[in-house]
Design a protein around this motif. Structure first.
Motif, PDB file in Angstrom:
ATOM      1  N   ASN A  41       0.829  -1.226  -0.076  1.00  0.00           N
ATOM      2  CA  ASN A  41      -0.053   0.078  -0.041  1.00  0.00           C
ATOM      3  C   ASN A  41       0.804   1.348  -0.101  1.00  0.00           C
ATOM      4  OD1 ASN A  41      -2.862  -0.767   0.021  1.00  0.00           O
ATOM      5  ND2 ASN A  41      -2.501  -1.681   2.059  1.00  0.00           N
ATOM      6  N   ALA A  42       2.386   1.168  -0.033  1.00  0.00           N
ATOM      7  CA  ALA A  42       3.031   2.217   0.062  1.00  0.00           C
ATOM      8  C   ALA A  42       2.835   2.969  -1.383  1.00  0.00           C
ATOM      9  CB  ALA A  42       4.456   1.808   0.368  1.00  0.00           C
ATOM     10  N   THR A  43       2.639   4.240  -1.471  1.00  0.00           N
ATOM     11  CA  THR A  43       2.540   4.804  -2.799  1.00  0.00           C
ATOM     12  C   THR A  43       3.514   6.030  -2.788  1.00  0.00           C
ATOM     13  OG1 THR A  43       0.849   6.191  -1.400  1.00  0.00           O
ATOM     14  CG2 THR A  43       0.147   4.223  -3.019  1.00  0.00           C
ATOM     15  N   SER A  44       4.123   6.627  -1.757  1.00  0.00           N
ATOM     16  CA  SER A  44       5.262   7.473  -1.871  1.00  0.00           C
ATOM     17  C   SER A  44       6.389   7.134  -1.152  1.00  0.00           C
ATOM     18  CB  SER A  44       4.634   8.743  -1.619  1.00  0.00           C
ATOM     19  OG  SER A  44       4.008   8.817  -0.029  1.00  0.00           O
ATOM     20  N   CYS A  45       7.419   7.982  -1.045  1.00  0.00           N
ATOM     21  CA  CYS A  45       8.508   7.913  -0.134  1.00  0.00           C
ATOM     22  C   CYS A  45       8.660   9.154   0.855  1.00  0.00           C
ATOM     23  CB  CYS A  45      10.045   8.027  -0.956  1.00  0.00           C
ATOM     24  SG  CYS A  45      10.039   6.443  -2.045  1.00  0.00           S
ATOM     25  N   TYR A  46       9.218   8.758   1.970  1.00  0.00           N
ATOM     26  CA  TYR A  46       9.262  10.241   2.917  1.00  0.00           C
ATOM     27  C   TYR A  46      10.539  10.217   3.481  1.00  0.00           C
ATOM     28  CZ  TYR A  46       9.518   7.335   7.053  1.00  0.00           C
ATOM     29  OH  TYR A  46       9.912   6.441   8.210  1.00  0.00           O
ATOM     30  N   SER A  47      11.097  11.489   3.884  1.00  0.00           N
ATOM     31  CA  SER A  47      12.181  11.511   4.674  1.00  0.00           C
ATOM     32  C   SER A  47      11.854  12.531   5.886  1.00  0.00           C
ATOM     33  CB  SER A  47      13.601  12.228   3.767  1.00  0.00           C
ATOM     34  OG  SER A  47      13.025  13.431   3.342  1.00  0.00           O
ATOM     35  N   GLU A  48      12.526  12.382   6.753  1.00  0.00           N
ATOM     36  CA  GLU A  48      12.495  13.568   8.167  1.00  0.00           C
ATOM     37  C   GLU A  48      13.811  13.767   8.447  1.00  0.00           C
ATOM     38  OE1 GLU A  48      10.275  11.764  11.277  1.00  0.00           O
ATOM     39  OE2 GLU A  48       8.414  11.148  10.138  1.00  0.00           O
ATOM     40  N   THR A  49      14.152  14.892   8.546  1.00  0.00           N
ATOM     41  CA  THR A  49      15.618  15.247   8.820  1.00  0.00           C
ATOM     42  C   THR A  49      15.681  16.477   9.662  1.00  0.00           C
ATOM     43  OG1 THR A  49      15.994  16.506   6.798  1.00  0.00           O
ATOM     44  CG2 THR A  49      16.564  14.297   6.642  1.00  0.00           C
ATOM     45  N   CYS A  68       9.260   4.262   3.178  1.00  0.00           N
ATOM     46  CA  CYS A  68       8.089   4.085   2.440  1.00  0.00           C
ATOM     47  C   CYS A  68       6.711   4.608   3.328  1.00  0.00           C
ATOM     48  CB  CYS A  68       7.875   2.698   2.126  1.00  0.00           C
ATOM     49  SG  CYS A  68       9.365   1.945   1.430  1.00  0.00           S
ATOM     50  N   SER A  69       5.985   5.425   2.622  1.00  0.00           N
ATOM     51  CA  SER A  69       4.688   5.987   3.074  1.00  0.00           C
ATOM     52  C   SER A  69       3.556   5.693   2.240  1.00  0.00           C
ATOM     53  CB  SER A  69       4.880   7.553   3.184  1.00  0.00           C
ATOM     54  OG  SER A  69       3.670   8.109   3.455  1.00  0.00           O
ATOM     55  N   ARG A  70       2.310   5.662   2.846  1.00  0.00           N
ATOM     56  CA  ARG A  70       1.209   5.381   2.217  1.00  0.00           C
ATOM     57  C   ARG A  70       0.356   6.711   1.826  1.00  0.00           C
ATOM     58  NH1 ARG A  70      -2.419   0.645   5.267  1.00  0.00           N
ATOM     59  NH2 ARG A  70      -0.682  -1.020   5.330  1.00  0.00           N
ATOM     60  N   LYS A  71       1.082   7.850   2.127  1.00  0.00           N
ATOM     61  CA  LYS A  71       0.523   8.962   1.563  1.00  0.00           C
ATOM     62  C   LYS A  71       0.490   8.928  -0.014  1.00  0.00           C
ATOM     63  CE  LYS A  71       0.884  13.883   1.601  1.00  0.00           C
ATOM     64  NZ  LYS A  71       1.847  15.100   2.156  1.00  0.00           N
ATOM     65  N   SER A  72      -0.816   9.220  -0.434  1.00  0.00           N
ATOM     66  CA  SER A  72      -1.084   9.082  -1.872  1.00  0.00           C
ATOM     67  C   SER A  72      -0.017   9.880  -2.838  1.00  0.00           C
ATOM     68  CB  SER A  72      -2.280   9.722  -2.274  1.00  0.00           C
ATOM     69  OG  SER A  72      -2.528   9.937  -3.559  1.00  0.00           O
ATOM     70  N   SER A  73       0.530   9.128  -3.753  1.00  0.00           N
ATOM     71  CA  SER A  73       1.372  10.017  -4.680  1.00  0.00           C
ATOM     72  C   SER A  73       0.746  11.106  -5.221  1.00  0.00           C
ATOM     73  CB  SER A  73       1.867   8.920  -5.903  1.00  0.00           C
ATOM     74  OG  SER A  73       0.847   8.466  -6.362  1.00  0.00           O
ATOM     75  N   GLN A  74      -0.658  11.143  -5.398  1.00  0.00           N
ATOM     76  CA  GLN A  74      -1.142  12.059  -6.055  1.00  0.00           C
ATOM     77  C   GLN A  74      -1.071  13.254  -5.080  1.00  0.00           C
ATOM     78  OE1 GLN A  74      -4.511   9.261  -7.079  1.00  0.00           O
ATOM     79  NE2 GLN A  74      -4.850  10.712  -8.688  1.00  0.00           N
ATOM     80  N   LYS A 122      12.455  18.797   9.099  1.00  0.00           N
ATOM     81  CA  LYS A 122      11.864  18.968   7.744  1.00  0.00           C
ATOM     82  C   LYS A 122      11.327  17.582   7.476  1.00  0.00           C
ATOM     83  CE  LYS A 122      13.701  20.369   3.084  1.00  0.00           C
ATOM     84  NZ  LYS A 122      14.862  20.589   2.437  1.00  0.00           N
ATOM     85  N   LEU A 123      10.154  17.715   6.696  1.00  0.00           N
ATOM     86  CA  LEU A 123       9.466  16.274   6.173  1.00  0.00           C
ATOM     87  C   LEU A 123       9.064  16.564   4.830  1.00  0.00           C
ATOM     88  CD1 LEU A 123       8.113  17.321   9.360  1.00  0.00           C
ATOM     89  CD2 LEU A 123       7.117  14.999   9.169  1.00  0.00           C
ATOM     90  N   GLU A 124       9.459  15.318   4.220  1.00  0.00           N
ATOM     91  CA  GLU A 124       9.233  15.512   2.779  1.00  0.00           C
ATOM     92  C   GLU A 124       8.359  14.175   2.267  1.00  0.00           C
ATOM     93  OE1 GLU A 124      12.216  16.026  -1.274  1.00  0.00           O
ATOM     94  OE2 GLU A 124      12.469  14.095  -0.041  1.00  0.00           O
ATOM     95  N   HIS A 125       7.566  14.360   1.394  1.00  0.00           N
ATOM     96  CA  HIS A 125       6.982  13.071   0.777  1.00  0.00           C
ATOM     97  C   HIS A 125       7.294  13.280  -0.680  1.00  0.00           C
ATOM     98  CE1 HIS A 125       4.901  12.443   4.562  1.00  0.00           C
ATOM     99  NE2 HIS A 125       4.773  11.223   4.137  1.00  0.00           N
TER     100      HIS A 125
END
Length: 304
Positions: free
Chosen positions: A198-206, A229-235, A266-269
């Motif tokens: 169900n992962a639809t995007s990647c994430y980073s927290e720094t 990996c994140s379930r936050k929608s790629s859209q 800092k959070l990135e999807h």
């Protein structure tokens, strides 16, 4: 991922009790590469016809059963295998930006060799990243319940004949908290496959921040990073989605006092393979809040 179950009141179709269940099996660190998914099929739970008959039911016009798998390598380059089974009523579902009518399909299909019932799962019908080939049955409660581990293993239907490659790859690491030699912050490991289908995007927290360390009686610079990996929608993530928030971060890892400071993270999807390499591009200090207060006072002074 959200599912909206509804009764399908189709003309001429009799209401029936459809088994409702969902089960995902994850196997890691097998001693050898497995090429046949049926070698891992569990003869229990939602996978098994006899066990599945004991689950709760829902009344509707059409029942379905769906089976698929993925395989990949984790961040330590060990093989993993994921097998998924679900049963229920043919239903409408709500995906990000799209309503799906009659999942998996409104047309009856019961695979009988050589006939096959396979479909492609993607962001438009299942919400997953990339595409996955699945085996399905749509029809009566008896037909869908009859499809289980033994029948799949005996007939090797399309959709369960081969493994799907895990469709998304992200940098995956967790630095906890350390100083300048923080590999997850500075140079994350190579991308690896997401175990979660169900992962639809990647994430980073720094975070790159300073804090006073009483053990050395001086300020120290700390680096924090977590990627995966994140379930936050790629859209919703789009090409890249970056925001910041204030969190409590430790001054010295694993100390008895658990002393913390509030610093920016800092959070990135992002929505492509290996895109989650972002770093905090400034140093968050203990002056952040003072600067904000000073700026507010200055603004009030200028307005008077």
């Amino acid at each position: 991922m959200k599912f909206l179950f509804s009764t399908l009141l189709a003309s001429g179709l009799t209401q029936q009790a459809c088994t409702v269940c969902s089960e995902t099996m994850l196997e890691r660190n097998k001693p050898r590469a497995i090429t046949d998914p049926t070698h891992l099929l569990p003869n229990k739970g939602c996978w098994d016809s006899d066990d599945a008959a004991n689950f709760e039911t829902e009344s509707c016009a059409q029942c379905y059963a769906l089976f698929f798998n993925t395989r990949g390598k984790d961040n330590e380059q060990n093989d993993f295998y994921v097998l998924h089974a679900e049963r229920g009523c043919v239903h409408d579902r709500v995906l990000v930006g799209k309503n799906v009518t009659s999942f998996p399909t409104a047309s009856d299909c019961n695979p009988q060799p050589p006939a096959e019932c396979s479909m492609t799962l993607n962001k438009d019908n299942f919400g997953n990243f990339g595409s996955l080939t699945a085996l399905y049955v749509v029809g009566t409660a008896v037909d869908t319940l009859a499809m289980g581990q033994q029948k799949i293993a005996a007939n090797k239907y399309d959709g369960m004949k081969n493994f799907n490659q895990a469709p998304l790859r992200c940098h995956q690491c967790d630095s906890l908290f350390s100083e300048a030699n923080n590999a997850c912050f500075q140079n994350p490991p190579a991308v690896s496959d997401c175990e979660d289908f169900n992962a639809t995007s990647c994430y980073s927290e720094t975070s790159l921040y300073t804090a006073y360390d009483s053990s050395t009686n001086s300020d120290r610079t700390f680096y924090y990073a977590k990627r995966g990996c994140s379930r936050k929608s790629s859209q919703l993530a789009g090409g890249t989605d970056i925001r910041e928030e204030t969190r409590d971060l430790p001054v010295v890892p694993m100390v008895k006092e658990n002393e913390t400071v509030q610093r920016r993270v800092k959070l990135e999807h992002c929505a492509s393979d290996g895109c989650n390499k972002a770093k905090m591009d400034y140093i968050s200090t203990n002056d952040d809040r003072k600067i904000g207060i000073s700026a507010a006072i200055l603004l009030l002074f200028l307005l008077n």
